[in-house]
Design an enzyme around this catalytic site. Structure first.
Site, mmCIF file in Angstrom:
data_model
loop_
_atom_site.group_PDB
_atom_site.id
_atom_site.type_symbol
_atom_site.label_atom_id
_atom_site.label_comp_id
_atom_site.label_asym_id
_atom_site.label_seq_id
_atom_site.Cartn_x
_atom_site.Cartn_y
_atom_site.Cartn_z
ATOM 1 N N ASN A 50 0.856 -1.185 0.000
ATOM 2 C CA ASN A 50 0.000 0.000 0.000
ATOM 3 C C ASN A 50 0.900 1.246 0.000
ATOM 4 O O ASN A 50 1.708 1.428 0.925
ATOM 5 C CB ASN A 50 -0.900 -0.039 1.246
ATOM 6 N N ASP A 109 -0.045 4.473 0.004
ATOM 7 C CA ASP A 109 -0.720 5.707 0.452
ATOM 8 C C ASP A 109 0.232 6.687 1.134
ATOM 9 O O ASP A 109 0.167 7.902 0.913
ATOM 10 C CB ASP A 109 -1.809 5.393 1.492
ATOM 11 N N HIS A 110 1.090 6.140 2.002
ATOM 12 C CA HIS A 110 1.870 7.050 2.842
ATOM 13 C C HIS A 110 3.090 7.640 2.146
ATOM 14 O O HIS A 110 3.734 8.536 2.688
ATOM 15 C CB HIS A 110 2.175 6.400 4.186
ATOM 16 N N ARG A 138 3.943 18.726 2.234
ATOM 17 C CA ARG A 138 4.460 19.955 1.648
ATOM 18 C C ARG A 138 3.695 20.387 0.398
ATOM 19 O O ARG A 138 4.107 21.300 -0.287
ATOM 20 C CB ARG A 138 5.933 19.751 1.246
ATOM 21 N N HIS A 197 -5.459 3.775 -1.606
ATOM 22 C CA HIS A 197 -6.795 4.126 -1.112
ATOM 23 C C HIS A 197 -7.113 5.556 -1.526
ATOM 24 O O HIS A 197 -6.487 6.496 -1.046
ATOM 25 C CB HIS A 197 -6.779 3.983 0.415
ATOM 26 N N ARG A 231 -9.172 8.177 -0.771
ATOM 27 C CA ARG A 231 -10.133 8.556 0.272
ATOM 28 C C ARG A 231 -11.012 9.696 -0.227
ATOM 29 O O ARG A 231 -10.613 10.479 -1.097
ATOM 30 C CB ARG A 231 -9.399 8.990 1.542
ATOM 31 N N ARG A 290 -6.829 12.898 1.147
ATOM 32 C CA ARG A 290 -5.778 13.396 2.038
ATOM 33 C C ARG A 290 -4.391 12.906 1.646
ATOM 34 O O ARG A 290 -3.393 13.484 2.022
ATOM 35 C CB ARG A 290 -6.077 13.049 3.491
ATOM 36 N N GLU A 349 -8.430 0.616 -3.076
ATOM 37 C CA GLU A 349 -9.208 0.601 -1.838
ATOM 38 C C GLU A 349 -10.156 1.783 -1.887
ATOM 39 O O GLU A 349 -9.741 2.894 -2.258
ATOM 40 C CB GLU A 349 -8.245 0.799 -0.671
ATOM 41 N N THR A 358 -6.959 6.263 10.150
ATOM 42 C CA THR A 358 -6.846 5.183 9.174
ATOM 43 C C THR A 358 -8.122 4.346 9.289
ATOM 44 O O THR A 358 -8.962 4.634 10.138
ATOM 45 C CB THR A 358 -5.574 4.344 9.440
ATOM 46 N N THR A 359 -8.281 3.328 8.431
ATOM 47 C CA THR A 359 -9.514 2.540 8.451
ATOM 48 C C THR A 359 -9.626 1.808 9.796
ATOM 49 O O THR A 359 -8.804 0.954 10.097
ATOM 50 C CB THR A 359 -9.509 1.527 7.290
ATOM 51 N N GLU A 369 -10.942 -9.454 2.874
ATOM 52 C CA GLU A 369 -9.669 -9.093 3.498
ATOM 53 C C GLU A 369 -9.950 -8.992 4.992
ATOM 54 O O GLU A 369 -10.755 -8.163 5.427
ATOM 55 C CB GLU A 369 -9.129 -7.772 2.946
ATOM 56 N N HIS A 371 -3.720 -4.650 7.530
ATOM 57 C CA HIS A 371 -3.850 -3.527 8.469
ATOM 58 C C HIS A 371 -2.936 -3.721 9.682
ATOM 59 O O HIS A 371 -3.125 -4.652 10.455
ATOM 60 C CB HIS A 371 -5.278 -3.302 8.957
ATOM 61 N N GLY A 372 -1.976 -2.825 9.787
ATOM 62 C CA GLY A 372 -1.095 -2.820 10.958
ATOM 63 C C GLY A 372 -0.056 -3.923 10.978
ATOM 64 O O GLY A 372 0.602 -4.135 11.993
ATOM 65 N N GLY A 408 1.203 -1.521 4.287
ATOM 66 C CA GLY A 408 1.559 -0.178 3.847
ATOM 67 C C GLY A 408 2.494 0.547 4.789
ATOM 68 O O GLY A 408 3.685 0.688 4.543
ATOM 69 N N HIS A 409 1.948 0.990 5.928
ATOM 70 C CA HIS A 409 2.670 1.928 6.791
ATOM 71 C C HIS A 409 4.035 1.408 7.225
ATOM 72 O O HIS A 409 5.023 2.157 7.210
ATOM 73 C CB HIS A 409 1.797 2.253 8.015
HETATM 74 N N1 PXP Z 1 -5.823 -3.132 4.033
HETATM 75 C C1 PXP Z 1 -6.797 -2.208 4.190
HETATM 76 C C2 PXP Z 1 -8.178 -2.574 3.774
HETATM 77 C C3 PXP Z 1 -6.513 -0.919 4.696
HETATM 78 O O1 PXP Z 1 -7.502 -0.021 4.845
HETATM 79 C C4 PXP Z 1 -5.181 -0.602 4.991
HETATM 80 C C5 PXP Z 1 -4.845 0.781 5.446
HETATM 81 O O2 PXP Z 1 -5.037 1.686 4.397
HETATM 82 C C6 PXP Z 1 -4.189 -1.590 4.799
HETATM 83 C C7 PXP Z 1 -4.544 -2.846 4.343
HETATM 84 C C8 PXP Z 1 -2.755 -1.313 5.081
HETATM 85 O O3 PXP Z 1 -2.592 -1.046 6.447
HETATM 86 P P1 PXP Z 1 -1.195 -0.556 6.987
HETATM 87 O O4 PXP Z 1 -0.878 0.758 6.327
HETATM 88 O O5 PXP Z 1 -1.417 -0.434 8.453
HETATM 89 O O6 PXP Z 1 -0.183 -1.627 6.647
#
Ligand code: PXP
Length: 240
Positions: free
Chosen positions: A7, A9-10, A18, A43, A45, A49, A69, A99-100, A150, A190-191, A212-213
């Site tokens: 992922n 996103d970050h 910035r 994702h 959103r 963001r 997503e 976050t979700t 998921e 997630h996480g 992702g993160h």
């Molecule tokens: N899966 C889903 C459905 C999510 O919403 C997220 C967070 O955007 C992730 C996976 C990835 O989570 P993380 O960034 O904590 O690894």
């Protein structure tokens, strides 16, 4: 083999801090693919963001296997059916959340979610539903024709102590078994990080992990030395 979806996103979060042109989520995604990631997740959103519409369009055009997503809204379904990512993962979305925070309540939003699933599948997009490890949600996901669930691993990842962690892991294992028995393919996300991945690997029937993160965070630290050296090399040109 268990697949990894990264992922990105970050990467966009850092850019948006910035409102700059870099770092580019697309560039990061192409590096992830080169490193062996099976897919890229992003994702879009509702508040844009981090990932924006242009990012999503670029990713859809250039990435081999994009998982979009998205919240279950008409706007998002329209964008997805136009961009045609490989898959869509439907998630609940609240504007105020960092976050979700939880999985979809499918039975509580049956008509809206069923309609979105049908529209996406009519556009030949594989649909995954992001749910808590809960039998009722698994049954609801199957009944409306989703191909994947998921399983939300956040409660496991954020467990405060070993006993809670074990309990959440057991819930995930039981849910993965039940989803497979029901006829659904199972992803998780997630996480998930470099430490708690060991427990996640005890879950049976997994097809793909979406992470992702922790990967973006690790990339910042792993790449810091090279980034500083590159700037120092450029500064060498300063006349003494
Ligand atoms: N899966 C889903 C459905 C999510 O919403 C997220 C967070 O955007 C992730 C996976 C990835 O989570 P993380 O960034 O904590 O690894």
């Amino acid at each position: 083999m268990l697949k990894l979806g990264v992922n990105v996103d970050h990467v966009a979060t850092v850019r948006q801090a910035r409102k700059a042109a870099y770092p580019s989520p697309l560039e990061a995604a192409l590096i992830c693919e080169k490193a062996g990631a099976s897919g890229i997740t992003a994702h879009l959103r509702e508040d844009r963001r981090h990932i924006n519409d242009k990012d999503m369009a670029q990713l859809a055009a250039k990435v081999h296997r994009l998982n979009m997503e998205m919240a279950v809204t008409d706007e998002m379904v329209c964008i997805a059916t136009k961009l045609k990512p490989h898959s869509c993962c439907l998630v609940p979305e609240k504007r105020e959340e960092l976050t979700t925070e939880g999985g979809l309540d499918i039975s509580g939003n049956l008509q809206r979610i069923t309609e979105a699933v049908n529209r996406l599948q009519d556009a030949a997009i594989i649909v995954s539903l992001f749910i808590d490890p809960d039998n009722e949600q698994i049954e609801a996901a199957y009944s409306i024709g989703a191909e994947f669930v998921e399983l939300h691993t956040g409660a496991y990842a954020n467990a405060k102590n070993e006993a809670a962690r074990e309990k959440e892991l057991k819930r995930l294992i039981t849910a993965a078994e039940y989803a497979d028995k029901t006829g659904l393919s199972v992803n998780a996300g997630h996480g998930i990080d470099y430490v708690n991945i060991d427990g996640i690997l005890q879950m049976p029937f997994l097809k793909e992990l979406n992470i992702g993160h922790s990967i973006v965070s690790r990339a910042v630290i792993a790449g810091m030395e090279a980034a500083v050296r590159e700037m120092l090399d450029l500064m060498q040109e300063y006349p003494n």
